[in-house]
Write an enzyme that holds these catalytic residues in place. Structure first.
Site, PDB file in Angstrom:
ATOM      1  N   HIS A   1      -7.690  -5.181  -1.434  1.00 29.28           N
ATOM      2  CA  HIS A   1      -6.474  -4.472  -1.059  1.00 29.28           C
ATOM      3  C   HIS A   1      -5.720  -5.207   0.041  1.00 29.28           C
ATOM      4  O   HIS A   1      -6.286  -5.592   1.055  1.00 29.28           O
ATOM      5  CB  HIS A   1      -6.836  -3.058  -0.589  1.00 29.28           C
ATOM      6  CG  HIS A   1      -5.647  -2.207  -0.256  1.00 29.28           C
ATOM      7  ND1 HIS A   1      -4.751  -1.792  -1.215  1.00 29.28           N
ATOM      8  CD2 HIS A   1      -5.201  -1.699   0.921  1.00 29.28           C
ATOM      9  CE1 HIS A   1      -3.812  -1.062  -0.642  1.00 29.28           C
ATOM     10  NE2 HIS A   1      -4.052  -0.994   0.652  1.00 29.28           N
TER      11      HIS A   1
ATOM     12  N   SER B   1       0.824  -1.198   0.000  1.00 36.42           N
ATOM     13  CA  SER B   1       0.000   0.000   0.000  1.00 36.42           C
ATOM     14  C   SER B   1       0.864   1.257   0.000  1.00 36.42           C
ATOM     15  O   SER B   1       1.686   1.444  -0.899  1.00 36.42           O
ATOM     16  CB  SER B   1      -0.959  -0.049   1.198  1.00 36.42           C
ATOM     17  OG  SER B   1      -1.971   0.923   1.072  1.00 36.42           O
TER      18      SER B   1
ATOM     19  N   GLU C   1      -9.803  -4.136  -5.975  1.00 32.89           N
ATOM     20  CA  GLU C   1      -9.393  -3.010  -5.130  1.00 32.89           C
ATOM     21  C   GLU C   1      -9.309  -1.699  -5.888  1.00 32.89           C
ATOM     22  O   GLU C   1      -9.024  -1.665  -7.088  1.00 32.89           O
ATOM     23  CB  GLU C   1      -8.083  -3.312  -4.418  1.00 32.89           C
ATOM     24  CG  GLU C   1      -6.872  -3.515  -5.279  1.00 32.89           C
ATOM     25  CD  GLU C   1      -5.626  -3.622  -4.415  1.00 32.89           C
ATOM     26  OE1 GLU C   1      -5.197  -2.578  -3.888  1.00 32.89           O
ATOM     27  OE2 GLU C   1      -5.097  -4.735  -4.268  1.00 32.89           O
TER      28      GLU C   1
END
Length: 306
Positions: free
Chosen positions: A278, A154, A248
């Protein structure tokens, strides 16, 4: 082809359902702007203490480049090092919250690992996290004669890319490979999946991204190449593996990055995991796909180390 779709496996609907519920709960409790950074950090660290750990990896607190970190030592580690940068929207997360994931990677790759606690927003906006990541990397590479794999999920994935770019621009040694999990590379949120996957991603939504991005940007435009490395010059970067879920909202951040890396002459592989969300690798061992993804990364790492 740079981008490969990994088909969903049959017969695992219950586990996927439970994983989605956990991801939705994690997003609301830790990534929502309605939760203060202080409380979100505490919740993520608590979850990190509760996640099951592999038994064959020793974990200890350490310091690297002047930063607090966790060191991971798997049995029969080979020469080399994995450096990990945690996700959490640049304002949440820690080496502790991602401890189980990094331990599983260290065991799978047979590499010692360092997971770094870098400075976070809103107290420390961009480029503080990049400076810390570079300091940690330079400290590792000054003492490590073997290959160095830089990984992150991320925000940590975007940070890993930004750190490698800064090292390249400074004429310094860059990591030997990048492993990016659902990397956040575009804080301007211009990717189409921010809209098309907004209702399918159980962990993230556009409001979470917008609020977290504003804290990290600290007044910079969302297209600033330091904060959003998708818009940077990507030439001369090391071989890169990207893994992302098909459901995602950061899917476009990964696919566009893969296309730009390939255009820049960087060896890149991008895996789009069908039906995944995600940061799905964090949910290992509950979600078999998480274990398969790490194992596929192991095969890729083997090729890089060879």
């Amino acid at each position: 082809m740079t981008i490969e779709t990994i088909p969903a496996r049959k017969g695992l609907r219950l586990r996927s359902f439970l994983g989605r519920r956990m991801a939705r709960k994690a997003g609301r409790s830790s990534l929502s702007p309605a939760t203060s950074a202080e409380h979100a950090r505490a919740r993520m660290d608590k979850a990190g203490r509760q996640l099951p750990m592999p038994k064959d990896v020793e974990v200890a607190r350490t310091e690297i480049g002047g930063l607090d970190a966790l060191a991971f030592a798997p049995e029969s580690a080979r020469n080399g090092m994995l450096v990990y940068l945690h996700g959490g929207g640049y304002s949440r997360g820690s080496a502790l919250s991602h401890r189980a994931l990094v331990a599983r990677m260290a065991a799978a790759f047979s590499l010692n690992a360092i997971s770094v606690n870098y400075r976070m927003a809103p107290e420390h906006p961009c480029p503080a996290a990049i400076e810390d990541a570079v300091a940690a990397l330079e400290a590792v590479m000054a003492n490590e004669t073997g290959p160095v794999i830089l990984a992150g999920d991320s925000a940590g994935g975007g940070l890993a890319l930004a750190a490698a770019i800064r090292l390249r621009d400074a004429g310094r040694r860059v990591p030997d490979a990048l492993y990016l999990l659902s990397p956040w590379t575009d804080l301007s949120m211009s990717g189409e999946s921010v809209k098309t996957r907004a209702l399918r991603d159980p962990m993230l939504n556009p409001d979470y991204l917008g609020a977290g991005g504003a804290l990290y940007l600290g007044g910079r435009p969302g297209t600033d190449p330091e904060a959003s490395p998708l818009f940077a010059d990507l030439h001369g970067l090391p071989p890169t593996l990207i893994q992302v879920g098909s459901d995602e909202i950061l899917l476009s951040d990964s696919t566009r990055l893969a296309e730009k890396l390939e255009a820049a002459g960087v060896p890149v592989e991008c895996e789009v995991w069908e039906g995944m969300w995600h940061d799905f690798q964090i949910f290992s061992p509950l979600i078999p796909e998480a274990d398969w993804a790490i194992d596929r990364a192991r095969v890729w790492v083997e090729l890089q180390l060879a």
